[in-house]
Design an enzyme around this catalytic site. Sequence first.
Site, PDB file in Angstrom:
ATOM      1  CG  ASP A  29      12.242   8.437  -2.885  1.00 47.81           C
ATOM      2  OD1 ASP A  29      11.315   7.737  -3.306  1.00 47.81           O
ATOM      3  OD2 ASP A  29      12.415   8.695  -1.667  1.00 47.81           O
ATOM      4  CB  ILE A  30      12.164  13.019   0.053  1.00 43.28           C
ATOM      5  CG1 ILE A  30      12.619  14.194   0.895  1.00 43.28           C
ATOM      6  CG2 ILE A  30      11.354  12.036   0.873  1.00 43.28           C
ATOM      7  CD1 ILE A  30      11.472  15.088   1.345  1.00 43.28           C
ATOM      8  CG  ASN A  85       6.450  -0.309  -3.833  1.00 38.60           C
ATOM      9  OD1 ASN A  85       6.905  -1.419  -4.130  1.00 38.60           O
ATOM     10  ND2 ASN A  85       7.183   0.644  -3.294  1.00 38.60           N
ATOM     11  N   GLY A  91       3.832  -1.964  -0.058  1.00 41.49           N
ATOM     12  CA  GLY A  91       4.786  -0.905   0.243  1.00 41.49           C
ATOM     13  C   GLY A  91       4.431   0.456  -0.303  1.00 41.49           C
ATOM     14  CD  GLN A  92       0.374   2.995  -4.248  1.00 40.26           C
ATOM     15  OE1 GLN A  92      -0.211   1.937  -4.476  1.00 40.26           O
ATOM     16  NE2 GLN A  92       0.155   4.100  -4.937  1.00 40.26           N
ATOM     17  CB  SER A  93       3.963   5.269   1.646  1.00 44.38           C
ATOM     18  OG  SER A  93       4.996   5.826   0.850  1.00 44.38           O
ATOM     19  CG  HIS A  98       5.197   6.496  -6.886  1.00 44.89           C
ATOM     20  ND1 HIS A  98       3.981   6.552  -6.215  1.00 44.89           N
ATOM     21  CD2 HIS A  98       6.029   5.799  -6.090  1.00 44.89           C
ATOM     22  CE1 HIS A  98       4.093   5.917  -5.065  1.00 44.89           C
ATOM     23  NE2 HIS A  98       5.322   5.430  -4.966  1.00 44.89           N
ATOM     24  CG  HIS A 100      10.077   3.518  -6.414  1.00 42.47           C
ATOM     25  ND1 HIS A 100      10.469   4.274  -5.333  1.00 42.47           N
ATOM     26  CD2 HIS A 100       8.794   3.139  -6.156  1.00 42.47           C
ATOM     27  CE1 HIS A 100       9.474   4.342  -4.445  1.00 42.47           C
ATOM     28  NE2 HIS A 100       8.446   3.666  -4.927  1.00 42.47           N
TER      29      HIS A 100
HETATM   30  P1  DGP Z   1       6.001   4.267  -2.221  1.00 33.41           P
HETATM   31  O1  DGP Z   1       6.410   3.765  -0.864  1.00 33.41           O
HETATM   32  O2  DGP Z   1       6.210   3.269  -3.345  1.00 33.41           O
HETATM   33  O3  DGP Z   1       4.605   4.843  -2.205  1.00 33.41           O
HETATM   34  O4  DGP Z   1       7.010   5.440  -2.547  1.00 33.41           O
HETATM   35  C1  DGP Z   1       6.805   6.740  -2.132  1.00 33.41           C
HETATM   36  C2  DGP Z   1       8.134   7.417  -2.172  1.00 33.41           C
HETATM   37  O5  DGP Z   1       7.920   8.820  -2.144  1.00 33.41           O
HETATM   38  C3  DGP Z   1       9.063   7.104  -1.009  1.00 33.41           C
HETATM   39  O6  DGP Z   1      10.216   6.429  -1.517  1.00 33.41           O
HETATM   40  C4  DGP Z   1       9.449   8.443  -0.428  1.00 33.41           C
HETATM   41  C5  DGP Z   1       8.990   9.419  -1.471  1.00 33.41           C
HETATM   42  N1  DGP Z   1       8.492  10.672  -0.959  1.00 33.41           N
HETATM   43  C6  DGP Z   1       7.547  10.843  -0.008  1.00 33.41           C
HETATM   44  N2  DGP Z   1       7.328  12.154   0.199  1.00 33.41           N
HETATM   45  C7  DGP Z   1       8.145  12.818  -0.655  1.00 33.41           C
HETATM   46  C8  DGP Z   1       8.342  14.198  -0.925  1.00 33.41           C
HETATM   47  O7  DGP Z   1       7.736  15.104  -0.336  1.00 33.41           O
HETATM   48  N3  DGP Z   1       9.275  14.511  -1.861  1.00 33.41           N
HETATM   49  C9  DGP Z   1       9.984  13.550  -2.531  1.00 33.41           C
HETATM   50  N4  DGP Z   1      10.872  13.961  -3.438  1.00 33.41           N
HETATM   51  N5  DGP Z   1       9.791  12.241  -2.325  1.00 33.41           N
HETATM   52  C10 DGP Z   1       8.885  11.882  -1.391  1.00 33.41           C
END
Ligand code: DGP
Length: 112
Positions: A29-30, A85, A91-93, A98, A100
């Site tokens: 995760d970034i 999420n 909290g899903q963005s 996916h 976690h």
């Molecule tokens: P959620 O909030 O459950 O939809 O989680 C989305 C996650 O994705 C959040 O923890 C940050 C991660 N994320 C968003 N953009 C990127 C990206 O470009 N690269 C990576 N590795 N993770 C990302």
Amino acid sequence: MSTLFGKIIRREIPADIVYEDELCLAFRDINPQAPTHVLIIPKQEMAKLADAKAADQALLGHLMLAANQIARQLGVENAFRLVVNNGAEAGQSVFHLHVHLLAGRPFHWPPG
Ligand code: DGP
């Protein structure tokens, strides 16, 4: 695939990939919320868990078993938490399903 996770699958944007097989991809995760924070995604497009159909049963099980394998690979198999999420209010963005995988610190219950 329309989300940035689709771009990661297609290698159009970089990611720290820790696991891949024919059905799924896993990368760090970034914006990590724990010392180990990996996202496990199906290669098949599915916006959110609530969209899953009976035909997706094997794929969803595969994501769980992949999580086990990744946890072992990263040495965190004794204590990890999986989070999905579903929906913006939960909290899903990113609207590509996916899981976690979080590990490396204590986790509290109930979750925030
Ligand atoms: P959620 O909030 O459950 O939809 O989680 C989305 C996650 O994705 C959040 O923890 C940050 C991660 N994320 C968003 N953009 C990127 C990206 O470009 N690269 C990576 N590795 N993770 C990302």
